[in-house]
Design an enzyme around this catalytic site. Structure first.
Site, PDB file in Angstrom:
ATOM      1  N   GLY A   1      45.052  40.310  30.238  1.00 39.12           N
ATOM      2  CA  GLY A   1      44.689  41.062  29.674  1.00 39.12           C
ATOM      3  C   GLY A   1      43.190  41.034  29.778  1.00 39.12           C
ATOM      4  O   GLY A   1      42.116  40.091  29.461  1.00 39.12           O
TER       5      GLY A   1
ATOM      6  N   SER B   1      37.804  38.903  31.460  1.00 39.76           N
ATOM      7  CA  SER B   1      39.228  39.349  31.799  1.00 39.76           C
ATOM      8  C   SER B   1      39.867  38.020  32.209  1.00 39.76           C
ATOM      9  O   SER B   1      39.617  36.733  31.680  1.00 39.76           O
ATOM     10  CB  SER B   1      38.976  39.439  33.300  1.00 39.76           C
ATOM     11  OG  SER B   1      38.157  38.417  34.481  1.00 39.76           O
TER      12      SER B   1
ATOM     13  N   GLY C   1      40.057  41.483  38.975  1.00 38.82           N
ATOM     14  CA  GLY C   1      39.135  41.519  38.236  1.00 38.82           C
ATOM     15  C   GLY C   1      37.147  42.444  38.076  1.00 38.82           C
ATOM     16  O   GLY C   1      36.949  43.004  37.319  1.00 38.82           O
ATOM     17  N   ASP C   2      37.572  43.171  39.620  1.00 38.55           N
ATOM     18  CA  ASP C   2      36.441  44.182  39.988  1.00 38.55           C
ATOM     19  C   ASP C   2      37.020  45.231  39.809  1.00 38.55           C
ATOM     20  O   ASP C   2      35.623  46.060  39.580  1.00 38.55           O
ATOM     21  CB  ASP C   2      36.205  43.760  41.946  1.00 38.55           C
ATOM     22  CG  ASP C   2      35.956  41.939  42.467  1.00 38.55           C
ATOM     23  OD1 ASP C   2      35.482  41.152  41.776  1.00 38.55           O
ATOM     24  OD2 ASP C   2      36.784  41.666  43.506  1.00 38.55           O
TER      25      ASP C   2
ATOM     26  N   GLY D   1      43.595  37.376  32.943  1.00 38.05           N
ATOM     27  CA  GLY D   1      44.942  37.212  34.335  1.00 38.05           C
ATOM     28  C   GLY D   1      45.655  38.679  33.469  1.00 38.05           C
ATOM     29  O   GLY D   1      45.766  39.550  33.178  1.00 38.05           O
TER      30      GLY D   1
END
Length: 315
Positions: A225, A220, A251-252, A222
């Protein structure tokens, strides 16, 4: 079904203010409480989309009771392991431009028997699962090799294991060769021991992990993308969000979307597009709220198998 293990869950309190000024009294414009911790968030995101999931977590003290009530209210199936300590409460301070300041407590110290019970409950739930994912930091008292042990024991059951952590727990897990890892940009740099300023650097580091025996590496990035690398695939996906509210748990949600896509038989490219959609949708929501199907509409995602290796990340 997707089983999540969260050794260090939290009650997440999100407080919205106009601007954060150190040392001053602030008047909140809003607040909310959500069940938190990386694996808990993954299960919450999956449940909100109607996917089968079970969250395994410790529960102790008043915060533990509150956690169970919040998960039950959210319709998240759970296996709670009673522990003597109280769960932690994390505080996020949210500003109108999307800036998030987090204050995270360490969590309760777990006894060896409590750690063993967590692993046992996870493996029992995993007997009918397609994926098991170990997520987040480890509280005091938990050996750094917990996720590595989860990988080894999960492999014996024939279930795929994913890991999303950092530091020593992530390093030892990688040595055990999980099926999938999902570091962010900084965690990947820490994992490989070098700076990764460009997308090409991230891809090269991810390929090193794949060559070391990991099937899927999803990173990930931020606002830039996410990128997915396998032995045969390289995919970059990105969504543009013009009005972010909170990055907590995004992110989860991305990991939840990725695992849902892969377990549903999607191609890696489609699974990554789903992941970025879920993660981007989470950024448009307050606190650590997870997206429902209605929240996914209208989020454009760009997907390419030929990303620009010279793209400087974080700009």
């Amino acid at each position: 079904m997707i089983v999540t293990l969260t050794p260090n869950p939290s009650i997440d309190r999100a407080i919205t203010i106009e601007a954060l000024h150190r040392g001053e009294v602030h008047r909140a414009t809003g607040s909310r409480i959500d069940p938190g911790g990386k694996g808990v968030n993954v299960s919450r995101a999956l449940a909100a989309q109607g996917a089968d999931t079970v969250a395994v977590l410790p529960a102790g003290g008043p915060e533990g009771h509150l956690m169970e009530e919040l998960l039950d209210a959210a319709g998240v199936a759970r296996r709670s392991v009673p522990v003597s300590g109280s769960l932690r409460m994390n505080v996020s301070v949210l500003e109108p431009d999307g800036t998030t300041t987090k204050l995270n407590e360490p969590g309760p110290t777990l006894a060896e028997s409590e750690v063993d019970a967590l692993l046992h409950e996870t493996l029992e739930a995993a007997r009918t699962a397609t994926w098991v994912v170990g997520c987040g930091s480890l509280p005091p008292g938990v050996p750094s090799g917990l996720y590595a042990q989860l990988v080894t024991r999960g492999r014996e059951l024939g279930v795929k294991v994913a890991v999303d952590s950092s530091g020593s727990p992530m390093t030892t897990a990688v040595d055990a060769r999980p099926s999938l890892v999902k570091p962010n940009h900084e965690e990947l740099a820490e994992l490989v021991g070098r700076d990764l300023p460009t997308l090409g650097d991230v891809v090269a580091a991810a390929r090193d992990l794949v060559e070391g025996g990991i099937e899927v590496v999803a990173v990930s990035l931020g606002g830039d993308g996410a990128v997915l690398v396998t032995a045969d695939e390289l995919v970059h996906a990105r969504a543009t969000i013009t009005a972010p509210l909170s990055t907590v748990g995004a992110g989860d949600c991305m990991l939840a979307g990725l695992l849902h896509g892969l377990s549903s038989g999607m191609t890696p490219a489609d699974a990554l597009a789903t992941a970025v959609t879920w993660g981007a949708a989470a950024v448009t929501l307050p606190g650590s709220r997870v997206p429902t199907p209605d929240d996914l509409h209208g989020i454009p995602v760009e997907v390419t198998r030929t990303p620009d290796p010279h793209l400087v990340l974080g700009h």
